[in-house]
Design a protein around this motif. Structure first.
Motif, PDB file in Angstrom:
ATOM      1  N   MET A  33       3.929  11.009  -4.791  1.00 16.24           N
ATOM      2  CA  MET A  33       3.789   9.706  -5.443  1.00 16.24           C
ATOM      3  C   MET A  33       5.024   9.401  -6.291  1.00 16.24           C
ATOM      4  O   MET A  33       5.523   8.274  -6.298  1.00 16.24           O
ATOM      5  CB  MET A  33       2.512   9.694  -6.290  1.00 16.24           C
ATOM      6  CG  MET A  33       2.264   8.395  -7.031  1.00 16.24           C
ATOM      7  SD  MET A  33       2.249   6.927  -5.965  1.00 16.24           S
ATOM      8  CE  MET A  33       0.565   6.993  -5.349  1.00 16.24           C
ATOM      9  N   ASP A  36      -3.225   4.641  -2.010  1.00 19.94           N
ATOM     10  CA  ASP A  36      -4.175   3.634  -1.519  1.00 19.94           C
ATOM     11  C   ASP A  36      -4.764   4.026  -0.170  1.00 19.94           C
ATOM     12  O   ASP A  36      -5.856   3.611   0.177  1.00 19.94           O
ATOM     13  CB  ASP A  36      -3.462   2.288  -1.346  1.00 19.94           C
ATOM     14  CG  ASP A  36      -2.785   1.831  -2.613  1.00 19.94           C
ATOM     15  OD1 ASP A  36      -3.495   1.693  -3.630  1.00 19.94           O
ATOM     16  OD2 ASP A  36      -1.552   1.643  -2.608  1.00 19.94           O
ATOM     17  N   ARG A  38       0.837  -1.202   0.000  1.00 21.73           N
ATOM     18  CA  ARG A  38       0.000   0.000   0.000  1.00 21.73           C
ATOM     19  C   ARG A  38       0.867   1.245   0.000  1.00 21.73           C
ATOM     20  O   ARG A  38       1.873   1.315   0.704  1.00 21.73           O
ATOM     21  CB  ARG A  38      -0.870   0.034   1.252  1.00 21.73           C
ATOM     22  CG  ARG A  38      -1.969  -1.006   1.274  1.00 21.73           C
ATOM     23  CD  ARG A  38      -2.721  -0.930   2.586  1.00 21.73           C
ATOM     24  NE  ARG A  38      -3.526   0.279   2.694  1.00 21.73           N
ATOM     25  CZ  ARG A  38      -4.699   0.448   2.105  1.00 21.73           C
ATOM     26  NH1 ARG A  38      -5.204  -0.515   1.346  1.00 21.73           N
ATOM     27  NH2 ARG A  38      -5.389   1.561   2.256  1.00 21.73           N
ATOM     28  N   ARG A  39       0.430   2.237  -0.751  1.00 25.74           N
ATOM     29  CA  ARG A  39       1.094   3.547  -0.719  1.00 25.74           C
ATOM     30  C   ARG A  39       0.186   4.508   0.037  1.00 25.74           C
ATOM     31  O   ARG A  39      -0.987   4.655  -0.295  1.00 25.74           O
ATOM     32  CB  ARG A  39       1.332   4.058  -2.131  1.00 25.74           C
ATOM     33  CG  ARG A  39       2.366   3.254  -2.900  1.00 25.74           C
ATOM     34  CD  ARG A  39       2.350   3.636  -4.357  1.00 25.74           C
ATOM     35  NE  ARG A  39       3.361   2.909  -5.115  1.00 25.74           N
ATOM     36  CZ  ARG A  39       3.308   2.714  -6.431  1.00 25.74           C
ATOM     37  NH1 ARG A  39       2.271   3.172  -7.117  1.00 25.74           N
ATOM     38  NH2 ARG A  39       4.268   2.068  -7.052  1.00 25.74           N
ATOM     39  N   GLY A  97      -6.231  11.278  -3.258  1.00 24.40           N
ATOM     40  CA  GLY A  97      -6.930  10.325  -4.109  1.00 24.40           C
ATOM     41  C   GLY A  97      -6.527  10.480  -5.571  1.00 24.40           C
ATOM     42  O   GLY A  97      -6.241   9.508  -6.270  1.00 24.40           O
ATOM     43  N   ALA A  98      -6.434  11.736  -6.024  1.00 27.99           N
ATOM     44  CA  ALA A  98      -6.108  11.994  -7.429  1.00 27.99           C
ATOM     45  C   ALA A  98      -4.707  11.508  -7.778  1.00 27.99           C
ATOM     46  O   ALA A  98      -4.437  11.129  -8.920  1.00 27.99           O
ATOM     47  CB  ALA A  98      -6.245  13.487  -7.724  1.00 27.99           C
ATOM     48  N   ALA A  99      -3.802  11.535  -6.798  1.00 27.19           N
ATOM     49  CA  ALA A  99      -2.425  11.119  -7.073  1.00 27.19           C
ATOM     50  C   ALA A  99      -2.282   9.598  -7.056  1.00 27.19           C
ATOM     51  O   ALA A  99      -1.207   9.082  -7.326  1.00 27.19           O
ATOM     52  CB  ALA A  99      -1.471  11.764  -6.071  1.00 27.19           C
ATOM     53  N   GLY A 100      -3.364   8.885  -6.700  1.00 25.26           N
ATOM     54  CA  GLY A 100      -3.330   7.428  -6.809  1.00 25.26           C
ATOM     55  C   GLY A 100      -2.879   6.695  -5.556  1.00 25.26           C
ATOM     56  O   GLY A 100      -2.503   5.523  -5.624  1.00 25.26           O
ATOM     57  N   ARG A 134       1.256  14.686  -6.188  1.00 22.16           N
ATOM     58  CA  ARG A 134       1.859  13.987  -7.333  1.00 22.16           C
ATOM     59  C   ARG A 134       3.367  13.847  -7.136  1.00 22.16           C
ATOM     60  O   ARG A 134       3.954  12.808  -7.438  1.00 22.16           O
ATOM     61  CB  ARG A 134       1.556  14.761  -8.616  1.00 22.16           C
ATOM     62  CG  ARG A 134       1.882  13.990  -9.883  1.00 22.16           C
ATOM     63  CD  ARG A 134       1.615  14.843 -11.112  1.00 22.16           C
ATOM     64  NE  ARG A 134       2.432  16.044 -11.059  1.00 22.16           N
ATOM     65  CZ  ARG A 134       2.134  17.202 -11.654  1.00 22.16           C
ATOM     66  NH1 ARG A 134       1.035  17.305 -12.353  1.00 22.16           N
ATOM     67  NH2 ARG A 134       2.933  18.241 -11.559  1.00 22.16           N
ATOM     68  N   LEU A 138       5.371  10.074 -13.551  1.00 22.25           N
ATOM     69  CA  LEU A 138       4.324  11.096 -13.459  1.00 22.25           C
ATOM     70  C   LEU A 138       4.713  12.450 -14.015  1.00 22.25           C
ATOM     71  O   LEU A 138       4.190  13.481 -13.602  1.00 22.25           O
ATOM     72  CB  LEU A 138       3.865  11.253 -12.008  1.00 22.25           C
ATOM     73  CG  LEU A 138       3.559   9.956 -11.249  1.00 22.25           C
ATOM     74  CD1 LEU A 138       3.120  10.285  -9.840  1.00 22.25           C
ATOM     75  CD2 LEU A 138       2.498   9.145 -11.973  1.00 22.25           C
TER      76      LEU A 138
END
Lengths: 627, 627
Positions: free
Chosen positions: B258, B27, B2-3, B22-25, B255, B379
């Motif tokens: 991430m 978990d 999990r990130r 959430g937008a950056a993906g 971002r 990214l």
């Protein structure tokens, strides 16, 4: 005594720095070598420019990593020195600062250091130059002034003495008493800087966070008193490395520096007077006459809000129990009162373009004329009488952020009262829960925070409290209060963070309302009654999230009834060792909001623990609504 | 794996933070208590919002000052915990971070700490909650993870484990090897942060200067490798306190976070593979597939300057010995060449409004397609082909400051060459003193410096050099270079200081040219000849003050002839343990200037020691002339 400053303390080119230093009224200057080296003016030109500005070149600095080295390196270092002597001769400078070596090539050998410094002093003497040897706090082998002085004494050359620097001494908490054992004629120079206490390596601290005396936490005045008791009569010279001063306008920084020095001299004089009372020997040299003493303000006379039109804020004041007791005889200014809390709503001011703003503050002074004389002596702009928007004679100065400060004697027989302008038929102020103005909070531009802090301390005689960092949703906000000893006048100075310029929404960017809010806190003797009064009037206040009260209940056990009341009325809570604090806020309009506070017992703070909740709620409330 | 990321790492309201995360993906998320408390969303609402965004609530944090206290305080602390358990149940969070006490009321008694933490774990278990106990680096009695683990082991409760935090461990240089002695099931959480090495108290450092892994100086990957070798399979969770991230846009920071995590996982994988090669046991869990490896760039293909019109810069290139070898077949772009140095002058770009600016850089890549795939996996915005202003297929991404980076294979048979667009009748590049582009210097917006630093490291595979601070007349400038191991591609990233908004003259204010200069450094094999060539052409270069050469002569003894030459040609000089460096600059036009450099021997730097002189000269040269 001569007042001097190192060029590194200011921004810009060397020419700009000299101009600013001259304009601020300094007697002399330390030429920081990098400023000369990077500049287009040759040494002769610098000499002429300084002379034109009435500035002596009191020091050339720094010469690094000289002493206690092997013979081959000594020869190279002497060659380097000869080049610098040549520059100094062209510059007309006769004193060179040599700071203790940080070089790994130097050895821990006082006798060798003394021998080589003596040699340097002999060479320097051939050029009419003397050497001031300074212990850097991070020197490799010599890192305090008693050690530097031992070496200078051992070297025993008339052209070699010590340079003392308040930062190097006080940052490492070296005992300053032993300064008095150094003969005055061996103290060749005195450099002064203050600094806030920050938990970091002394070199990093020194390079970034020095400030002018009175702006930080070090006892610079105490140190100078020790130096003067030796009979030292050389320059008092400021040397400050500060990331923000490097960016600020040189003229303004130089004036701030001079204000610091005048205030410092006053403080030193008081220390020496206190010693005189103890029958300690007085220093041989007298300091310049101090500025007139600060008449300690005894309360807030008023807060003046510049408003586009009086209505919405007037309605809020009405809901709070204020009464409009008068209207200015000649200007569109309304006076609203409750107890001794007085708010002026000025709808004729140019300052109201972005909505309501706090434009002026009235302070009760025992002697308004003396308050202004002191401000003037400390280089604060005195507002011309003709600019005063009222008719009664008013004494006013501009604070660093432009807020006008009026010194008043409200309704005292010995002085005309500003309230007279609001008509003879002024109504009697009502006697409600709100009794007076508790404090005023002003947001300072980030690059003027130290200046403001010194202004409130030196000009108004307020005592600074500790510096705090308060997390706002869009940045850390620094906050520092200053108050009179009795707490009757309290200011909270907040420094705006510099908002990022992209993607940060809703006015939180630089200069926007999110970082420029101002507020007036009103003291209530029954905050619950005040809150209920607003509710009854249908006036919305800043909503405090239920999560806050859940957390408050986890942190404190105040009893179910009290928690219920705090929650119901949306009150915030804090306590300290002296008492408790209840408070709430009105909604922001323009740059301004009001706070209502109640101090229970001797609570000394400002509810800073709740500031992050307040700031988040304010940002949320200032968001445009959807739909 | 999990990130995850802690909400404190981002700016804005809790709702904004969750949206960005959430937008950056990611978990999952750690809910930082202050973000919840100050927010208007109740716990149930936060729970629903997170679920909608696909985010698990992996941790609620922090719970402070719990353990090893007298009985009366224990009762109060348990009461406080019960309130927090209630909030966590509403939130749907099942793991609570308890950090080691900093309270003066706590005692140094491991058995007592263990007993009370066991009690806490028992109470928590009644709510389905487990406790992750973390040693703060500044804990009063427990300040490293081996100590926290001893207490957890002693407490011996299945609902109590340790939380490891890379900052707390690496900042104090606690040996991370012993992590492998902790059973995976007792490692309840892993928090990750990097930081630049700064000489300050660890608490102050932690609160202000943490950054994402790969942006600082700590070996976060090494630490994670130790943790994974235990078999830990919980979240990798970022927790960063950073003054600048607090102000930056949350979407962009998320971002960036991430990107940091993807790069970190790749680095950790390499560490574990290396261990595999040593026949050490492999971790039970495999990491996600790493991004495509970075093809290390082998040189600069070109630098493209957006110009209002080609003339003045073309004249300068001509004077330097460049030849216009071609003109783009379909666009107003000229190609100028000398040796392998190639400059494009694009007079058809919208970027040239403020005068010339550096718009794009071409890098020689062994595999342009793979370079772009890696950038995309990390990214970075890949520029649409249709936006590319050239006709040959070009692979390009945008660097954080908007500079376009093109991956090229210039004149190789295996790949179309961008030079084909400049006509088949392209002239042969001349063979002069200038051989290639030595480096490119880009000024980054102050709030994107860490992002840029990670970009050049992670996306291009460059190695970061140490961070430097360079005094400019109007502020300190931070500078950090990044280069390939062989030095064929070098970037210098400068971070602009935030100029004060009043009184600072001549473009030094925020966003002005003084802080946004960019330059291309050209390597010459005979810098004296290049300088003479310019002089012969009547082309002015940046004047270097005589004071600089006086000082250089004091610092170095290069022989009279060499000093005379340096002075006559206005060359700057530096040396390091590996060689010497000669350089000079052209005058700035728009945001751009050129530098000519000559490296003698294996000199590794960029002449940073001379940057203050260069900056002062540039400010002086950009002043409006009087009269």
């Amino acid at each position: 005594m001569r007042r001097s400053i190192a060029t590194v303390s200011l921004s810009g080119s060397l020419a700009d720095k000299l101009t600013a230093i001259g304009a601020a009224g300094f007697d002399g200057v330390e030429i920081f070598e990098n400023d000369l080296v990077a500049g287009a003016m040759g040494p002769e030109e610098v000499r002429a420019r300084a002379a034109d500005l009435g500035l002596g070149i009191d020091l050339y600095q720094p010469f690094r990593d000289f002493e206690a080295v092997p013979p081959a390196l000594l020869a190279r270092n002497l060659r380097r020195a000869e080049h610098k002597f040549a520059v100094m001769e062209r510059l007309g400078a006769t004193r060179l600062l040599v700071c203790s070596s940080v070089s790994p090539e130097s050895v821990d050998d006082d006798a060798l250091a003394a021998e080589q410094l003596r040699l340097l002093a002999e060479r320097a003497a051939e050029h009419g130059i003397t050497i001031a040897y300074e212990a850097l706090a991070w020197g490799r082998h010599v890192d305090d002034y008693p050690h530097a002085w031992r070496i200078v004494r051992m070297a025993d050359h008339p052209g070699l003495g010590v340079c003392l620097d308040s930062f190097h001494i006080l940052s490492r908490e070296t005992d300053p008493y032993a300064i008095e054992t150094i003969p005055a004629e061996k103290i060749f120079f005195l450099q002064l800087a203050d600094a806030p206490r920050l938990p970091m390596d002394v070199l990093y601290w020194s390079r970034h966070y020095r400030c002018f005396p009175g702006q930080g936490d070090l006892d610079v005045a105490g140190l100078v008193a020790h130096v003067l008791r030796t009979g030292y009569d050389g320059p008092l010279s400021l040397e400050v490395f500060n990331d923000i001063f490097r960016q600020a306008a040189a003229m303004r920084t130089a004036r701030d520096a001079m204000r610091s020095l005048i205030f410092l001299e006053e403080e030193v004089g008081e220390r020496l007077d206190a010693q005189g009372a103890l029958n300690l020997p007085a220093p041989a040299l007298s300091l310049p006459a101090p500025p007139p003493a600060a008449p300690v303000p005894t309360g807030f006379a008023f807060a003046e809000l510049a408003v586009p039109e009086p209505r919405p804020l007037g309605d809020l004041l009405d809901a709070l129990g204020f009464v409009r007791t008068g209207v200015h005889s000649g200007k569109p200014v309304e006076l609203w009162e409750q107890g001794e809390a007085r708010i002026l709503l000025n709808s004729g001011s140019a300052e109201s373009e972005d909505g309501p703003a706090l434009g002026a503050i009235g302070l009760e002074s025992p002697d308004p004329g003396a308050s202004v004389k002191r401000a003037e002596a400390l280089l604060s702009p005195v507002l011309p009488r003709s600019r005063a928007p009222r008719d009664a004679p008013l004494d006013a100065v501009a604070a660093p952020d432009g807020t006008e400060l009026f010194f008043c004697r409200t309704a005292r027989p010995d002085h005309p009262s500003w309230t007279d302008d609001f008509g003879r038929d002024r109504r009697e102020p009502p006697d409600g829960e709100i009794t007076h103005i508790d404090h005023v909070a002003l947001t300072q531009p980030w690059h003027h925070f130290d200046e403001a802090s010194l202004f409130y301390r030196a000009v108004l005689g307020l005592r600074p409290h500790e510096s705090l960092e308060l997390p706002d949703p869009y940045g850390l906000m620094r906050s520092r209060a200053a108050s009179t000893a009795d707490g009757r006048v309290r200011f909270a100075l907040n420094v705006a963070y510099v908002g990022a310029h992209d993607g940060v929404p809703y006015g939180a960017s630089h200069g926007g309302p999110g970082v420029a809010w101002q507020h007036v806190a009103l003291a209530s003797r029954d905050i619950a009654a005040t809150a209920r009064r607003l509710r009854a009037a249908g006036t919305a206040v800043l909503p405090i999230p239920a999560n806050y009260h859940d957390d408050l209940e986890a942190r404190h056990d105040l009893g179910a009834e009290r928690h219920r009341l705090l929650r119901e009325l949306g009150l915030l809570y804090d306590r300290d060792a002296h008492g408790e604090f209840l408070h709430f806020y009105t909604l922001t309009t323009g740059r301004v909001f009001l706070e209502v506070v109640q101090r229970l017992g001797g609570y000394r703070g400002y509810g800073a623990v709740n500031a992050p909740v307040r700031l988040a709620a304010q940002h949320a409330a200032s968001r445009p609504r959807l739909g």
